[in-house]
Scaffold this active site. Structure first.
Site, PDB file in Angstrom:
ATOM      1  N   ASP A  95      16.199 -49.961 -33.956  1.00 22.44           N
ATOM      2  CA  ASP A  95      15.409 -49.084 -34.656  1.00 22.44           C
ATOM      3  C   ASP A  95      16.183 -48.271 -35.437  1.00 22.44           C
ATOM      4  O   ASP A  95      15.730 -47.485 -36.182  1.00 22.44           O
ATOM      5  CB  ASP A  95      14.549 -48.284 -33.544  1.00 22.44           C
ATOM      6  CG  ASP A  95      13.077 -48.960 -33.525  1.00 22.44           C
ATOM      7  OD1 ASP A  95      12.753 -49.804 -34.246  1.00 22.44           O
ATOM      8  OD2 ASP A  95      12.225 -48.197 -32.757  1.00 22.44           O
ATOM      9  N   ASP A 127       5.756 -46.777 -20.807  1.00 23.53           N
ATOM     10  CA  ASP A 127       6.021 -47.586 -19.810  1.00 23.53           C
ATOM     11  C   ASP A 127       5.026 -47.467 -18.768  1.00 23.53           C
ATOM     12  O   ASP A 127       4.288 -48.315 -18.256  1.00 23.53           O
ATOM     13  CB  ASP A 127       7.515 -47.680 -19.428  1.00 23.53           C
ATOM     14  CG  ASP A 127       8.000 -46.188 -19.178  1.00 23.53           C
ATOM     15  OD1 ASP A 127       7.309 -45.315 -19.403  1.00 23.53           O
ATOM     16  OD2 ASP A 127       9.257 -45.952 -19.261  1.00 23.53           O
TER      17      ASP A 127
END
Ligand SMILES: *[C@@H]1O[C@H](CO)[C@@H](O)[C@H](O)[C@H]1NC(C)=O
Ligand SMILES: CC(=O)N[C@H]1CO[C@H](CO)[C@@H](O)[C@@H]1O
Length: 735
Positions: A140, A447
């Site tokens: 990223d 998550d």
């Protein structure tokens, strides 16, 4: 042995010693009950000094009892899992499923490329058929330096893989291996020779990468070596660029082999498209792009996701996970297999309590028996179909002998062209990605909420915590990093609790009640700040005024207080030592317990509330993985690091000073007034409480007043918190 002589691929055992534990828990409940009776029956009358403090303390006690009860759900019935890898190999060696391994990185400075490729190399060398493994790095940061490092990794893998496999070396991260094995073995000449040549290759590569890092760009000579670098010719910034997809090793191509002629795993570099006008959804967005891109390249039914700083410490872990996915009788309901988060760079007494020891070695075992552990974003094996939104229904078994389904085999060049669109900014518009499909968006702990939604769809998860740790990562090395990390966790977790994903609503009739409560061990971290702050602020202020909030020493009501406190801490100490902690480590743990609750959780809690009311915007703070020499040295010596400015330190210092003042005042009262008023009996418990807070805060006083190094508290913190603590104490005394 199961029915028909079937031998399972894994087994589950309950923990021993449950009965003493249940007795302990029962006795705590009785003790807590007596405390409530005392609080209600001894409430000071209207107008009496301390009535409000009393009521507040009562509420705090209620909260602590409630939270204690919640944490019991994780201790009630822990279970252990064991795998049988030989059976897996006997039955399925030829049809082992493919696996896609996702490594995510976001910043070449905070997460140095050398560390990242060590992780990549460690997962490329799993003892698993290489043609069935595909490693994807999502960058990223869109960094050319990272791409370059991965290119170097693809080259050295041709030597590193055969070396690992031939000599069965462990661990298979070259940096970790060469730092543990610093000399070539004396007894094995062949190995010694290859050891030296591999070590030389690695050191040279390390040097080249470090030089490029120092330079901050790739030298032109190197740039000409791979056409992939041309992608950066039209690259404007990390936040504004097109998709870059490069297959550095194409394992599907039978001509791609290591230097001994054996196949290699596929290795792919991906920097998804970024445009300033599109939100990129942080790591969740990166993972979803990887899921899509990999579905065109390899489409393996199993996905492993690891953080870029977590190298594999056990080359057999993939096989461990497969035992759960391929077991004939019980695999059909298992969606993911979570391994614990363990760390490589902890000091002996773990000053900042980063090890998550008790969570990983006690609580997660309990969650597992309640229906499955949380997904914690790293060290986790998923079934691809479940991650992509599949609902559970009975009897939907995977037939592993069928292979990866229909995947049209295209050349690497074609894939690089056509898959780009899967990682573009606009691809997800008007789709279920981030909602029903893939990793979920909108919550900083993507998550946990993703795991919850998988369980909501009817799946179970499994926790495997082998003796030898499967993955080793890097823990934060300064106090502030730890506190900031916990702020993000507690804030994200509490956001889940306050959203439609609150386990009690979202999980109602969908996941077992025990698991709903288990989630709350973490989702309710943040609100703990209120009761804790009350306990470390109000009783000391009352002590300053000489107002008693606890039973007198001579009263029988002292007994339940004494029992609950001593039993709770004795149990906590026992649990910590059982997880192989040290006594000093436990004390550090208690200190961090207080620090986190009065700072991280406080800020996490207030940010969540503000956000609910529509004020602040949340942001993802990457914590630095590397620190300068000075800081690293203090970390090794376990000297607390207060350097850097943060409002968190002001809170810590003020609380510490307030308790110090009231302890002094309380002791002085005892000395001067004791004979007539029996003050010592009335205030004993408060004096003990403040005394303990002062004791646990000793490093804070040192940092405030006695240290001279760069890790001391900033002078402004000393100054502000001293004034504030004095003002508050004066107010309490005079008002
Ligand atoms: C990591 O693996 C090595 C074997 O290579 C083992 O000796 C060590 O105990 C493992 N580390 C942890 C923390 O389990
Ligand atoms: C990044 C980092 O801090 N690494 C350290 C982890 O701990 C080991 C041993 O304590 C150090 O050698 C590393 O430098």
């Amino acid at each position: 042995m199961g029915k028909d002589g079937y031998l399972p691929l894994f087994e589950t055992k309950s923990a021993k010693g449950r009965i003493p534990y249940w007795l302990y828990a029962g006795s705590m409940i009785v003790g807590i009950g007596f405390i409530f009776v005392y609080r209600v029956s001894h409430l000071p009358a209207q107008g009496e000094d301390g009535r409000w403090a009393w009521i507040g303390l009562f509420l705090a006690d209620l909260w602590f009892s409630f939270y204690w009860f919640v944490t019991q759900s994780a201790r009630w019935n822990p279970i252990y899992r064991y795998t049988f890898k030989e059976r897996l190999s006997q039955r399925y060696e030829k049809v082992l499923p493919g696996i896609d391994i996702f490594v995510c990185t976001a910043d070449p400075v905070l997460e140095p490329p050398l560390m990242v490729i060590n992780t990549v190399l460690s997962v490329m060398t799993y003892s698993y058929p290489p043609e069935k493994m595909n490693v994807y790095l999502s960058d990223d940061g869109g960094s050319e330096l990272m791409f370059y490092a991965l290119l170097e990794a693809s080259r050295i893998s041709k030597y590193w893989l055969p070396f690992c496999k031939k000599f069965r070396i462990e661990p298979r991260s070259p940096a970790a291996y060469f730092s543990k094995v610093t000399e070539p073995p004396l007894d094995d000449h062949l190995m010694a020779k290859e050891w030296s040549s591999t070590k030389r290759l690695y050191s040279e590569m390390e040097k080249r990468i470090n030089n490029a890092m120092k330079l901050g760009r790739i030298p032109d000579k190197l740039r000409r070596e791979h056409k992939g670098f041309r992608e950066w010719d039209v690259f404007s910034s990390k936040r504004d660029h097109h998709t870059i997809l490069q297959m550095l090793v194409d394992g599907r191509d039978t001509n791609t082999v290591d230097n001994e002629g054996k196949p290699l795993p596929t290795l792919v570099y991906l920097a998804r498209e970024k445009r300033p006008q599109y939100h990129h959804n942080f790591k969740a967005g990166a993972l979803n792009a990887l899921i899509r891109v990999s579905s065109r390249i390899s489409n393996s039914p199993i996905i492993l996701n690891v953080d870029c700083d977590m190298y594999s410490n056990n080359s057999e872990s993939v096989r461990d996970a497969m035992c759960f996915f391929m077991d004939e009788e019980r695999s059909h309901e298992i969606a993911f297999v979570q391994f614990p988060q363990s760390f490589d760079n902890l000091t002996k007494n773990d000053l900042y309590c980063n090890s998550l020891k008790v969570i990983m070695n006690v609580e997660f075992l309990g969650h597992d028996s309640n229906g499955g552990p949380l997904y914690i974003g790293t060290g986790c094996f998923h079934r691809r179909d479940v991650l992509c939104g599949k609902k559970y229904n009975k009897g939907s078994k995977i037939d592993w002998k069928k292979g990866n389904g229909t995947l049209v085999k295209e050349s690497a060049d074609v894939l690089q062209e056509t898959c780009g669109v899967l990682a573009s900014c606009t691809y997800e518009e008007n789709t279920q990605w981030g909602k029903e499909m893939g990793v979920m968006y909108g919550i900083p702990v993507e998550d946990v909420v993703t795991g919850l939604s998988i369980q909501h769809r009817g799946w179970k998860s499994v926790y495997l915590n082998p003796e030898r740790k499967a993955f080793l990562g890097l823990a934060p090395t300064t106090l502030l990093q730890t506190l900031v990390q916990h702020k993000r966790w507690s804030e994200g977790d509490f956001q889940i609790f306050c959203s439609k994903y609150c386990p009690f609503l979202y999980g109602y009739r969908r996941i077992p009640l025990g698991l709903q409560i288990s989630y709350c061990c973490y989702l309710l971290w943040a609100p703990n700040c209120l009761a804790t702050l009350f306990y470390v602020a109000v009783p000391p202020l009352c002590l300053l005024r000489g107002v008693s909030l606890f039973p007198e020493l001579s009263s029988p009501w002292v007994l339940p207080f004494g029992y609950v406190i001593i039993a709770k801490y004795a149990y906590s100490l026992g649990e910590f030592m059982w997880c192989r902690g040290t006594l000093q480590g436990w004390l550090n743990d208690q200190r961090m317990w207080l620090f986190r609750r009065t700072t991280s959780y406080l800020f996490g809690f207030s940010d969540t509330i503000l956000k609910l009311m529509g004020f602040a915007k949340s942001g993802f703070v990457v914590t630095a993985k590397f620190a300068d020499d000075d800081v690293a040295e203090r970390y090794e010596q376990e000297i607390m690091e207060f350097g850097g400015r943060s409002p968190m330190f002001n809170v810590l210092a003020t609380v510490a000073l307030l308790n110090l003042f009231s302890l002094v005042a309380g002791l002085q009262r005892v000395v001067t007034e004791d004979l007539q008023a029996k003050v010592s009996h009335k205030l004993a418990l408060q004096i003990v409480l403040s005394g303990l807070v002062v004791f646990i805060n000793l490093p804070v006083y040192q940092g405030l007043f006695f240290r001279k190094d760069k890790g001391r508290m900033p002078y402004s913190v000393t100054y502000h918190s001293t004034i504030l603590a004095i003002l508050v104490s004066l107010l309490a005394l005079c008002y």
